[in-house]
Design a protein around this motif. Structure first.
Motif, mmCIF file in Angstrom:
data_model
loop_
_atom_site.group_PDB
_atom_site.id
_atom_site.type_symbol
_atom_site.label_atom_id
_atom_site.label_comp_id
_atom_site.label_asym_id
_atom_site.label_seq_id
_atom_site.Cartn_x
_atom_site.Cartn_y
_atom_site.Cartn_z
ATOM 1 N N HIS A 88 9.700 1.525 -13.829
ATOM 2 C CA HIS A 88 8.917 0.447 -14.415
ATOM 3 C C HIS A 88 9.462 0.076 -15.795
ATOM 4 O O HIS A 88 9.836 0.950 -16.582
ATOM 5 C CB HIS A 88 7.449 0.858 -14.569
ATOM 6 C CG HIS A 88 6.748 1.009 -13.258
ATOM 7 N ND1 HIS A 88 5.385 1.181 -13.163
ATOM 8 C CD2 HIS A 88 7.201 1.006 -11.982
ATOM 9 C CE1 HIS A 88 5.037 1.281 -11.899
ATOM 10 N NE2 HIS A 88 6.125 1.183 -11.165
ATOM 11 N N GLN A 123 5.344 -2.814 -16.612
ATOM 12 C CA GLN A 123 4.121 -2.054 -16.852
ATOM 13 C C GLN A 123 3.721 -2.190 -18.323
ATOM 14 O O GLN A 123 4.170 -1.438 -19.179
ATOM 15 C CB GLN A 123 4.327 -0.578 -16.499
ATOM 16 C CG GLN A 123 3.061 0.267 -16.609
ATOM 17 C CD GLN A 123 3.337 1.727 -16.317
ATOM 18 O OE1 GLN A 123 4.231 2.320 -16.896
ATOM 19 N NE2 GLN A 123 2.559 2.319 -15.426
ATOM 20 N N THR A 151 2.134 -4.854 -13.308
ATOM 21 C CA THR A 151 1.024 -3.963 -12.955
ATOM 22 C C THR A 151 -0.072 -4.017 -14.017
ATOM 23 O O THR A 151 0.105 -4.571 -15.104
ATOM 24 C CB THR A 151 1.499 -2.514 -12.818
ATOM 25 O OG1 THR A 151 1.688 -1.953 -14.138
ATOM 26 C CG2 THR A 151 2.815 -2.435 -12.054
ATOM 27 N N ARG A 152 -1.196 -3.397 -13.689
ATOM 28 C CA ARG A 152 -2.342 -3.374 -14.600
ATOM 29 C C ARG A 152 -2.147 -2.442 -15.792
ATOM 30 O O ARG A 152 -2.923 -2.456 -16.745
ATOM 31 C CB ARG A 152 -3.587 -2.958 -13.839
ATOM 32 C CG ARG A 152 -3.626 -1.510 -13.455
ATOM 33 C CD ARG A 152 -4.931 -1.147 -12.767
ATOM 34 N NE ARG A 152 -4.808 -1.180 -11.328
ATOM 35 C CZ ARG A 152 -5.866 -1.136 -10.508
ATOM 36 N NH1 ARG A 152 -7.075 -1.080 -11.000
ATOM 37 N NH2 ARG A 152 -5.689 -1.144 -9.201
ATOM 38 N N ILE A 219 -1.815 -5.133 -9.013
ATOM 39 C CA ILE A 219 -0.457 -5.625 -9.172
ATOM 40 C C ILE A 219 -0.373 -7.031 -8.586
ATOM 41 O O ILE A 219 -0.957 -7.316 -7.542
ATOM 42 C CB ILE A 219 0.577 -4.687 -8.487
ATOM 43 C CG1 ILE A 219 2.011 -5.169 -8.747
ATOM 44 C CG2 ILE A 219 0.306 -4.548 -6.997
ATOM 45 C CD1 ILE A 219 3.071 -4.161 -8.374
ATOM 46 N N GLU A 304 -3.492 -1.546 -5.378
ATOM 47 C CA GLU A 304 -2.661 -0.422 -5.793
ATOM 48 C C GLU A 304 -1.190 -0.825 -5.847
ATOM 49 O O GLU A 304 -0.709 -1.572 -4.989
ATOM 50 C CB GLU A 304 -2.838 0.758 -4.838
ATOM 51 C CG GLU A 304 -4.255 1.276 -4.735
ATOM 52 C CD GLU A 304 -4.780 1.821 -6.061
ATOM 53 O OE1 GLU A 304 -3.943 2.295 -6.865
ATOM 54 O OE2 GLU A 304 -5.998 1.798 -6.272
ATOM 55 N N VAL A 305 -0.490 -0.307 -6.844
ATOM 56 C CA VAL A 305 0.923 -0.649 -7.034
ATOM 57 C C VAL A 305 1.759 -0.258 -5.822
ATOM 58 O O VAL A 305 2.588 -1.040 -5.344
ATOM 59 C CB VAL A 305 1.473 0.029 -8.303
ATOM 60 C CG1 VAL A 305 2.980 -0.190 -8.418
ATOM 61 C CG2 VAL A 305 0.755 -0.499 -9.539
#
Length: 335
Positions: A88, A123, A151-152, A219, A304-305
Protein backbone atom coordinates in the motif's frame (compact mmCIF):
# COMPACT_ATOMS: atom_id res chain seq x y z
CA UNK A 1 33.44 31.22 -2.12
CA UNK A 2 31.99 29.90 -5.35
CA UNK A 3 31.77 26.14 -5.75
CA UNK A 4 33.88 24.69 -8.58
CA UNK A 5 31.15 22.15 -9.27
CA UNK A 6 28.13 22.85 -11.48
CA UNK A 7 24.81 23.44 -9.77
CA UNK A 8 22.68 20.36 -9.36
CA UNK A 9 19.66 20.15 -11.64
CA UNK A 10 17.96 17.44 -9.58
CA UNK A 11 14.61 18.21 -8.00
CA UNK A 12 13.34 16.34 -4.90
CA UNK A 13 10.69 13.79 -5.77
CA UNK A 14 11.25 14.01 -9.51
CA UNK A 15 11.65 10.95 -11.70
CA UNK A 16 11.77 10.04 -15.36
CA UNK A 17 11.22 6.73 -17.12
CA UNK A 18 11.66 6.05 -20.82
CA UNK A 19 10.78 2.58 -22.12
CA UNK A 20 11.77 1.57 -25.62
CA UNK A 21 11.69 -1.53 -27.80
CA UNK A 22 15.06 -3.29 -27.92
CA UNK A 23 16.44 -4.96 -31.06
CA UNK A 24 15.65 -8.44 -29.69
CA UNK A 25 11.95 -7.56 -29.56
CA UNK A 26 11.56 -7.02 -25.80
CA UNK A 27 11.20 -3.72 -23.96
CA UNK A 28 13.95 -2.05 -21.94
CA UNK A 29 14.64 1.21 -20.14
CA UNK A 30 16.45 4.01 -21.91
CA UNK A 31 16.11 6.51 -19.05
CA UNK A 32 15.73 5.62 -15.36
CA UNK A 33 16.16 8.47 -12.87
CA UNK A 34 14.59 9.39 -9.53
CA UNK A 35 15.17 11.57 -6.48
CA UNK A 36 14.11 11.22 -2.86
CA UNK A 37 11.34 10.68 -1.70
CA UNK A 38 10.61 8.81 -4.93
CA UNK A 39 12.30 5.46 -5.45
CA UNK A 40 12.19 3.26 -8.55
CA UNK A 41 13.43 -0.32 -8.94
CA UNK A 42 13.58 -2.38 -12.12
CA UNK A 43 14.50 -6.01 -11.38
CA UNK A 44 15.96 -8.42 -13.87
CA UNK A 45 13.36 -10.46 -15.66
CA UNK A 46 13.12 -13.58 -17.85
CA UNK A 47 14.09 -12.84 -21.43
CA UNK A 48 10.74 -14.04 -22.72
CA UNK A 49 8.86 -11.20 -20.97
CA UNK A 50 8.07 -8.52 -23.53
CA UNK A 51 7.21 -5.85 -20.93
CA UNK A 52 9.76 -4.14 -18.71
CA UNK A 53 8.82 -4.07 -15.02
CA UNK A 54 9.29 -1.09 -12.68
CA UNK A 55 8.41 -0.84 -8.99
CA UNK A 56 7.13 2.56 -7.83
CA UNK A 57 8.23 2.99 -4.21
CA UNK A 58 8.98 5.54 -1.53
CA UNK A 59 11.61 5.60 1.20
CA UNK A 60 10.32 4.47 4.58
CA UNK A 61 7.29 2.75 3.11
CA UNK A 62 5.16 5.83 2.62
CA UNK A 63 4.84 9.53 1.91
CA UNK A 64 5.46 11.98 4.74
CA UNK A 65 3.27 15.08 5.00
CA UNK A 66 4.41 17.65 2.45
CA UNK A 67 6.20 15.16 0.18
CA UNK A 68 5.85 15.89 -3.53
CA UNK A 69 6.45 13.27 -6.22
CA UNK A 70 6.47 14.13 -9.91
CA UNK A 71 7.07 11.22 -12.30
CA UNK A 72 7.34 11.60 -16.06
CA UNK A 73 6.92 8.47 -18.17
CA UNK A 74 7.56 8.03 -21.90
CA UNK A 75 6.67 4.78 -23.60
CA UNK A 76 8.21 4.70 -27.05
CA UNK A 77 6.66 3.11 -30.14
CA UNK A 78 5.81 -0.61 -29.70
CA UNK A 79 7.32 -0.72 -26.20
CA UNK A 80 5.53 -2.16 -23.16
CA UNK A 81 5.94 -0.92 -19.59
CA UNK A 82 4.51 -2.38 -16.39
CA UNK A 83 4.43 -0.32 -13.16
CA UNK A 84 3.56 -1.93 -9.82
CA UNK A 85 4.20 -1.31 -6.10
CA UNK A 86 5.38 -3.47 -3.20
CA UNK A 87 2.55 -2.64 -0.83
CA UNK A 88 0.00 0.00 0.00
CA UNK A 89 1.13 3.56 -0.69
CA UNK A 90 0.88 4.93 2.85
CA UNK A 91 0.16 8.62 3.34
CA UNK A 92 1.25 9.78 6.77
CA UNK A 93 -0.59 12.27 8.95
CA UNK A 94 -0.27 16.00 8.25
CA UNK A 95 0.27 18.36 11.15
CA UNK A 96 -1.90 20.93 9.37
CA UNK A 97 -4.63 20.73 6.69
CA UNK A 98 -2.52 23.15 4.67
CA UNK A 99 0.34 20.65 4.36
CA UNK A 100 -0.54 18.60 1.30
CA UNK A 101 1.16 15.41 0.12
CA UNK A 102 1.14 15.20 -3.68
CA UNK A 103 1.85 12.68 -6.41
CA UNK A 104 1.76 13.69 -10.07
CA UNK A 105 2.34 11.48 -13.08
CA UNK A 106 2.55 12.63 -16.69
CA UNK A 107 2.65 9.86 -19.28
CA UNK A 108 3.10 9.82 -23.04
CA UNK A 109 2.52 6.56 -24.93
CA UNK A 110 3.63 6.45 -28.56
CA UNK A 111 2.16 4.45 -31.43
CA UNK A 112 1.54 0.78 -30.55
CA UNK A 113 3.09 1.33 -27.13
CA UNK A 114 1.38 0.10 -23.97
CA UNK A 115 1.39 0.85 -20.24
CA UNK A 116 -0.01 -1.38 -17.48
CA UNK A 117 -0.32 0.42 -14.14
CA UNK A 118 -1.79 -1.94 -11.53
CA UNK A 119 -0.48 -0.76 -8.13
CA UNK A 120 -1.58 -1.56 -4.61
CA UNK A 121 -4.20 0.84 -3.24
CA UNK A 122 -3.38 4.11 -1.52
CA UNK A 123 -3.79 3.96 2.27
CA UNK A 124 -4.25 7.45 3.74
CA UNK A 125 -3.73 7.65 7.51
CA UNK A 126 -5.99 9.60 9.86
CA UNK A 127 -5.38 13.33 9.52
CA UNK A 128 -3.58 13.05 6.18
CA UNK A 129 -4.08 15.34 3.18
CA UNK A 130 -3.35 13.84 -0.22
CA UNK A 131 -3.78 14.95 -3.83
CA UNK A 132 -2.94 12.92 -6.91
CA UNK A 133 -3.03 13.84 -10.61
CA UNK A 134 -2.28 11.39 -13.41
CA UNK A 135 -2.36 12.63 -17.01
CA UNK A 136 -2.03 10.12 -19.86
CA UNK A 137 -1.50 11.19 -23.47
CA UNK A 138 -1.85 8.38 -25.97
CA UNK A 139 -1.39 8.20 -29.68
CA UNK A 140 -4.43 6.73 -31.42
CA UNK A 141 -3.25 3.10 -31.42
CA UNK A 142 -1.54 3.12 -28.01
CA UNK A 143 -2.93 1.12 -25.07
CA UNK A 144 -3.32 1.64 -21.33
CA UNK A 145 -4.60 -0.27 -18.32
CA UNK A 146 -4.84 1.92 -15.20
CA UNK A 147 -6.06 0.99 -11.72
CA UNK A 148 -6.54 3.72 -9.13
CA UNK A 149 -7.96 2.77 -5.73
CA UNK A 150 -8.00 3.98 -2.12
CA UNK A 151 -8.77 2.35 1.23
CA UNK A 152 -10.43 3.68 4.37
CA UNK A 153 -7.12 3.66 6.26
CA UNK A 154 -5.66 1.48 9.01
CA UNK A 155 -8.62 -0.54 10.28
CA UNK A 156 -6.46 -2.16 12.99
CA UNK A 157 -6.15 1.30 14.54
CA UNK A 158 -9.83 2.10 14.15
CA UNK A 159 -9.41 4.39 11.13
CA UNK A 160 -12.48 4.62 8.91
CA UNK A 161 -12.17 7.34 6.26
CA UNK A 162 -10.54 9.44 8.99
CA UNK A 163 -8.23 11.48 6.74
CA UNK A 164 -8.77 15.18 6.09
CA UNK A 165 -8.87 15.03 2.31
CA UNK A 166 -8.08 12.65 -0.55
CA UNK A 167 -8.28 13.93 -4.14
CA UNK A 168 -7.54 11.85 -7.22
CA UNK A 169 -7.80 12.87 -10.87
CA UNK A 170 -7.08 10.77 -13.93
CA UNK A 171 -7.21 12.08 -17.49
CA UNK A 172 -6.79 10.21 -20.77
CA UNK A 173 -6.06 12.27 -23.88
CA UNK A 174 -5.59 11.08 -27.42
CA UNK A 175 -2.99 12.91 -29.45
CA UNK A 176 -2.66 12.87 -33.24
CA UNK A 177 0.22 10.97 -34.78
CA UNK A 178 2.86 12.70 -36.87
CA UNK A 179 1.92 13.20 -40.53
CA UNK A 180 4.08 12.25 -43.51
CA UNK A 181 5.55 15.75 -43.68
CA UNK A 182 6.59 15.48 -40.04
CA UNK A 183 3.98 17.95 -38.80
CA UNK A 184 1.43 17.13 -36.14
CA UNK A 185 -2.03 18.39 -35.45
CA UNK A 186 -1.71 20.16 -32.12
CA UNK A 187 -5.32 19.50 -31.20
CA UNK A 188 -5.59 16.91 -28.44
CA UNK A 189 -8.88 15.29 -27.49
CA UNK A 190 -9.87 14.61 -23.91
CA UNK A 191 -11.50 11.19 -23.67
CA UNK A 192 -11.92 10.75 -19.92
CA UNK A 193 -11.52 12.97 -16.89
CA UNK A 194 -12.25 10.96 -13.77
CA UNK A 195 -12.07 12.87 -10.48
CA UNK A 196 -12.73 11.63 -6.95
CA UNK A 197 -12.87 14.03 -4.00
CA UNK A 198 -13.18 12.62 -0.50
CA UNK A 199 -13.20 15.59 1.87
CA UNK A 200 -14.07 15.37 5.57
CA UNK A 201 -15.17 19.01 5.43
CA UNK A 202 -17.45 18.52 2.42
CA UNK A 203 -19.46 15.47 3.39
CA UNK A 204 -23.22 15.25 2.89
CA UNK A 205 -25.03 17.94 4.94
CA UNK A 206 -27.24 15.33 6.59
CA UNK A 207 -24.30 13.10 7.51
CA UNK A 208 -21.93 14.13 10.28
CA UNK A 209 -18.75 12.54 8.95
CA UNK A 210 -17.20 11.32 5.71
CA UNK A 211 -17.36 7.71 6.91
CA UNK A 212 -21.15 7.98 7.17
CA UNK A 213 -21.42 9.00 3.52
CA UNK A 214 -19.40 5.93 2.46
CA UNK A 215 -22.17 3.58 3.70
CA UNK A 216 -19.85 0.86 4.95
CA UNK A 217 -17.57 0.75 1.90
CA UNK A 218 -13.91 0.17 2.83
CA UNK A 219 -12.31 0.51 -0.58
CA UNK A 220 -13.26 2.26 -3.80
CA UNK A 221 -11.50 1.93 -7.14
CA UNK A 222 -11.49 2.88 -10.80
CA UNK A 223 -10.13 0.82 -13.69
CA UNK A 224 -9.56 2.62 -17.01
CA UNK A 225 -8.93 0.71 -20.25
CA UNK A 226 -8.10 2.10 -23.67
CA UNK A 227 -6.43 0.91 -26.88
CA UNK A 228 -6.22 -2.16 -29.11
CA UNK A 229 -4.43 -4.36 -26.54
CA UNK A 230 -7.18 -3.63 -23.99
CA UNK A 231 -10.18 -4.07 -26.30
CA UNK A 232 -10.76 -7.70 -25.35
CA UNK A 233 -10.53 -6.87 -21.63
CA UNK A 234 -12.85 -3.89 -22.00
CA UNK A 235 -15.41 -5.96 -23.90
CA UNK A 236 -15.17 -8.59 -21.16
CA UNK A 237 -16.04 -6.13 -18.40
CA UNK A 238 -18.92 -4.68 -20.43
CA UNK A 239 -20.31 -8.16 -21.15
CA UNK A 240 -20.03 -9.29 -17.52
CA UNK A 241 -21.73 -6.14 -16.32
CA UNK A 242 -24.55 -6.64 -18.84
CA UNK A 243 -24.98 -10.21 -17.53
CA UNK A 244 -25.51 -9.11 -13.90
CA UNK A 245 -28.96 -9.92 -12.43
CA UNK A 246 -31.17 -6.83 -12.60
CA UNK A 247 -33.60 -5.47 -10.06
CA UNK A 248 -37.08 -6.87 -10.60
CA UNK A 249 -35.86 -9.85 -12.61
CA UNK A 250 -36.69 -13.33 -11.43
CA UNK A 251 -33.71 -14.94 -9.76
CA UNK A 252 -33.72 -18.62 -10.70
CA UNK A 253 -30.69 -19.19 -8.47
CA UNK A 254 -33.11 -19.46 -5.53
CA UNK A 255 -34.15 -22.87 -6.85
CA UNK A 256 -31.28 -25.10 -5.74
CA UNK A 257 -32.28 -27.99 -7.99
CA UNK A 258 -32.47 -25.83 -11.10
CA UNK A 259 -29.20 -24.15 -10.19
CA UNK A 260 -27.39 -27.47 -9.79
CA UNK A 261 -28.76 -28.76 -13.10
CA UNK A 262 -27.76 -25.60 -14.91
CA UNK A 263 -24.23 -25.66 -13.48
CA UNK A 264 -23.78 -29.29 -14.51
CA UNK A 265 -24.19 -28.27 -18.15
CA UNK A 266 -22.49 -24.89 -17.89
CA UNK A 267 -19.28 -23.89 -19.63
CA UNK A 268 -16.17 -23.11 -17.53
CA UNK A 269 -16.83 -19.37 -17.99
CA UNK A 270 -20.45 -19.77 -16.87
CA UNK A 271 -19.35 -21.72 -13.78
CA UNK A 272 -16.78 -19.05 -12.99
CA UNK A 273 -19.44 -16.36 -13.40
CA UNK A 274 -21.82 -18.16 -11.05
CA UNK A 275 -19.12 -18.45 -8.39
CA UNK A 276 -18.20 -14.80 -8.85
CA UNK A 277 -21.79 -13.67 -8.42
CA UNK A 278 -21.99 -15.57 -5.13
CA UNK A 279 -18.77 -13.91 -4.00
CA UNK A 280 -20.04 -10.46 -4.98
CA UNK A 281 -23.28 -11.04 -3.10
CA UNK A 282 -21.59 -12.39 0.04
CA UNK A 283 -18.98 -9.61 0.15
CA UNK A 284 -21.54 -6.90 -0.79
CA UNK A 285 -19.28 -5.76 -3.62
CA UNK A 286 -20.80 -3.33 -6.12
CA UNK A 287 -19.46 -2.43 -9.53
CA UNK A 288 -20.32 -0.93 -12.89
CA UNK A 289 -18.76 -0.65 -16.34
CA UNK A 290 -19.37 1.80 -19.17
CA UNK A 291 -17.85 2.77 -22.51
CA UNK A 292 -16.92 6.45 -22.52
CA UNK A 293 -15.57 7.75 -25.84
CA UNK A 294 -13.69 4.55 -26.56
CA UNK A 295 -12.46 4.07 -22.98
CA UNK A 296 -13.97 1.46 -20.69
CA UNK A 297 -14.47 2.86 -17.18
CA UNK A 298 -14.99 0.36 -14.37
CA UNK A 299 -16.01 1.51 -10.89
CA UNK A 300 -16.14 -0.77 -7.86
CA UNK A 301 -16.45 -0.67 -4.09
CA UNK A 302 -16.41 -3.24 -1.29
CA UNK A 303 -16.59 -3.22 2.52
CA UNK A 304 -13.25 -5.05 2.84
CA UNK A 305 -9.99 -4.32 1.02
CA UNK A 306 -9.23 -7.98 0.34
CA UNK A 307 -12.64 -8.54 -1.20
CA UNK A 308 -11.98 -5.71 -3.64
CA UNK A 309 -8.51 -7.08 -4.41
CA UNK A 310 -9.77 -10.62 -4.98
CA UNK A 311 -12.57 -9.40 -7.24
CA UNK A 312 -10.49 -7.20 -9.54
CA UNK A 313 -7.76 -9.85 -9.61
CA UNK A 314 -10.17 -12.64 -10.54
CA UNK A 315 -11.65 -10.53 -13.34
CA UNK A 316 -8.26 -9.73 -14.84
CA UNK A 317 -6.98 -13.30 -14.52
CA UNK A 318 -10.12 -14.84 -15.99
CA UNK A 319 -9.98 -12.72 -19.13
CA UNK A 320 -6.22 -13.13 -19.54
CA UNK A 321 -5.17 -10.10 -21.63
CA UNK A 322 -2.92 -8.59 -18.95
CA UNK A 323 -0.88 -11.77 -18.44
CA UNK A 324 -0.69 -12.32 -22.19
CA UNK A 325 0.58 -8.85 -23.09
CA UNK A 326 2.53 -7.86 -19.96
CA UNK A 327 3.35 -11.10 -18.12
CA UNK A 328 2.08 -12.54 -14.83
CA UNK A 329 4.16 -10.04 -12.83
CA UNK A 330 1.73 -7.28 -13.88
CA UNK A 331 -0.92 -8.87 -11.65
CA UNK A 332 1.18 -9.23 -8.48
CA UNK A 333 -0.65 -6.40 -6.66
CA UNK A 334 -4.15 -7.77 -7.29
CA UNK A 335 -3.64 -11.36 -6.18
Amino acid sequence: MNSPFPKSTSVPGQGHLVAKLLPEGISGLETFTYQYPLKLISPSRPSEDESVLVFLLSYGGGLVAGDKVNLKVDVRAKAKLTIVTQGHTKVFTSTSPDIVTRQDMHVHIASEGALCLLPDPVQPFAGSVYEQTQIFRLEEDASICLLDWVTRGRTARGENWSFVRWVGRNEIWVIPAAQEDGKTDSRERLLVRDAVILDSNRSHPELAKLRDSMHGVGIVGTLLLRGPLMKSLGDFFLAEFAALPRLGARDFRSDAAKQAAALAQATPREKWRAERLVMENNSKLLWSAANVRGCVVVKFGAPEVEDGRLWIGSMLQEEGSISHHFGDHALMCVR
